[in-house]
Design a protein around this motif. Structure first.
Motif, PDB file in Angstrom:
ATOM      1  N   TYR A 185      -0.220 -14.157  -0.022  1.00  0.00           N
ATOM      2  CA  TYR A 185       0.804 -13.267   0.518  1.00  0.00           C
ATOM      3  C   TYR A 185       1.572 -12.651  -0.638  1.00  0.00           C
ATOM      4  O   TYR A 185       2.185 -13.356  -1.441  1.00  0.00           O
ATOM      5  N   SER A 186       1.502 -11.347  -0.741  1.00  0.00           N
ATOM      6  CA  SER A 186       2.247 -10.610  -1.760  1.00  0.00           C
ATOM      7  C   SER A 186       3.398  -9.905  -1.058  1.00  0.00           C
ATOM      8  O   SER A 186       3.213  -8.852  -0.438  1.00  0.00           O
ATOM      9  N   VAL A 187       4.571 -10.505  -1.120  1.00  0.00           N
ATOM     10  CA  VAL A 187       5.736 -10.011  -0.379  1.00  0.00           C
ATOM     11  C   VAL A 187       6.522  -9.043  -1.252  1.00  0.00           C
ATOM     12  O   VAL A 187       6.966  -9.391  -2.352  1.00  0.00           O
ATOM     13  N   GLN A 188       6.653  -7.833  -0.757  1.00  0.00           N
ATOM     14  CA  GLN A 188       7.379  -6.777  -1.480  1.00  0.00           C
ATOM     15  C   GLN A 188       8.266  -6.065  -0.461  1.00  0.00           C
ATOM     16  O   GLN A 188       7.814  -5.224   0.303  1.00  0.00           O
TER      17      GLN A 188
ATOM     18  N   VAL B  70      -5.838 -11.169   1.092  1.00  0.00           N
ATOM     19  CA  VAL B  70      -4.537 -10.793   0.529  1.00  0.00           C
ATOM     20  C   VAL B  70      -3.789  -9.970   1.575  1.00  0.00           C
ATOM     21  O   VAL B  70      -4.312  -8.965   2.065  1.00  0.00           O
ATOM     22  N   PHE B  71      -2.584 -10.403   1.891  1.00  0.00           N
ATOM     23  CA  PHE B  71      -1.704  -9.644   2.777  1.00  0.00           C
ATOM     24  C   PHE B  71      -0.539  -9.135   1.944  1.00  0.00           C
ATOM     25  O   PHE B  71       0.149  -9.915   1.280  1.00  0.00           O
ATOM     26  N   CYS B  72      -0.309  -7.828   1.991  1.00  0.00           N
ATOM     27  CA  CYS B  72       0.771  -7.213   1.208  1.00  0.00           C
ATOM     28  C   CYS B  72       1.743  -6.500   2.144  1.00  0.00           C
ATOM     29  O   CYS B  72       1.312  -5.807   3.074  1.00  0.00           O
ATOM     30  N   GLY B  73       3.027  -6.655   1.873  1.00  0.00           N
ATOM     31  CA  GLY B  73       4.018  -5.943   2.669  1.00  0.00           C
ATOM     32  C   GLY B  73       5.368  -6.632   2.622  1.00  0.00           C
ATOM     33  O   GLY B  73       5.548  -7.638   1.925  1.00  0.00           O
ATOM     34  N   PRO B  74       6.336  -6.102   3.364  1.00  0.00           N
ATOM     35  CA  PRO B  74       7.663  -6.718   3.409  1.00  0.00           C
ATOM     36  C   PRO B  74       7.622  -8.112   4.042  1.00  0.00           C
ATOM     37  O   PRO B  74       6.663  -8.472   4.726  1.00  0.00           O
ATOM     38  N   GLU B  75       8.713  -8.859   3.867  1.00  0.00           N
ATOM     39  CA  GLU B  75       8.789 -10.224   4.379  1.00  0.00           C
ATOM     40  C   GLU B  75       8.620 -10.273   5.894  1.00  0.00           C
ATOM     41  O   GLU B  75       7.938 -11.154   6.422  1.00  0.00           O
TER      42      GLU B  75
END
Length: 239
Positions: free
Chosen positions: A36-39, A55-60
């Protein structure tokens, strides 16, 4: 037919960098692992499954909603949009990620076809095709172009085209487009194989992104020697 382990490692490196992860994030993860790539300031939500790693990317808020959902649930056309509908998410699409590391077999068309590298011919080809196909391929914006033309008329007529842009100094991101009147003749597969050979000669690994709902693109990729090894979905968020 399988990709060489060295090729796989390079692809994992390229995609780790593209997603803003450590160089060894994908290669070092165990099969079935989800990163989880939290941005929180991200303007998109995306899900990648590649060589068994995710890989999951996105806001919390998006990461919270994705936890517990399977890869199949996150890979569909509308899956990520359903997670972000109240945040104004707009679907970009879902695509198979395909790669090649060997020169394709003979795919010469029945009739002799000339190949040009003229940007104007790529633009001309786009004018012959449906807008959705043009937007999907983005052919005229590629760095390197290869256009199959009928050069018997006084002015060459574009029939099909393929091209690539270099990503992360490693991958040759290839797309192709065929005029409606020239389809089902093997021209898309042929010109895509030309782009594959040129990319490999330049020391790059060819990548082809085939939308999940585009059977023709999947056939073109397979015919040009690509192997589907991953899937990626994305939605855009309003600024």
């Amino acid at each position: 037919m399988n990709l060489d382990p060295g090729t796989i490692a390079i692809i994992q490196l390229a995609w780790s960098r593209r997603l803003g992860l450590a160089d060894d994030a994908l290669a070092g993860a165990e099969d079935g692992t989800r990163i989880y790539s939290v941005q929180d300031q991200s303007r998109s939500v995306s899900f990648l499954r590649l060589f068994g790693r995710e890989v999951f990317c996105g806001p919390e808020w998006a990461a919270r909603r994705a936890r517990g959902k399977s890869a199949a649930q996150l890979s569909g056309h509308t899956a990520l949009a359903s997670l972000s509908v109240e945040y104004g998410g707009r679907t970009v699409g879902s695509e198979h990620l395909c790669f090649a590391d060997s020169f394709p077999g003979p795919v010469e068309p029945e009739e002799e076809i000339a190949v040009a590298e003229d940007h104007d011919l790529a633009v001309q080809l786009e004018r012959l095709c449906p807008p959705d196909d043009v937007a999907e391929a983005g052919l005229a914006h590629k760095d390197q172009l290869f256009i199959a033309v009928d050069d018997r008329p006084e002015a060459p007529v574009p029939l099909a085209g393929a091209g690539y842009s270099i990503r992360d100094g490693i991958l040759a991101d290839i797309a192709s487009l065929t005029a409606p009147t020239a389809r089902r003749q093997g021209l898309g597969r042929y010109i895509t194989s030309v782009a594959v050979e040129e990319a490999m000669a330049a020391g790059l690994i060819p990548q082809y992104r085939a939308p999940l709902d585009n059977v023709g693109a999947a056939r073109t990729a397979a015919g040009a020697g690509f192997i589907a090894v991953g899937i990626r979905s994305e939605v855009l968020l309003p600024a």
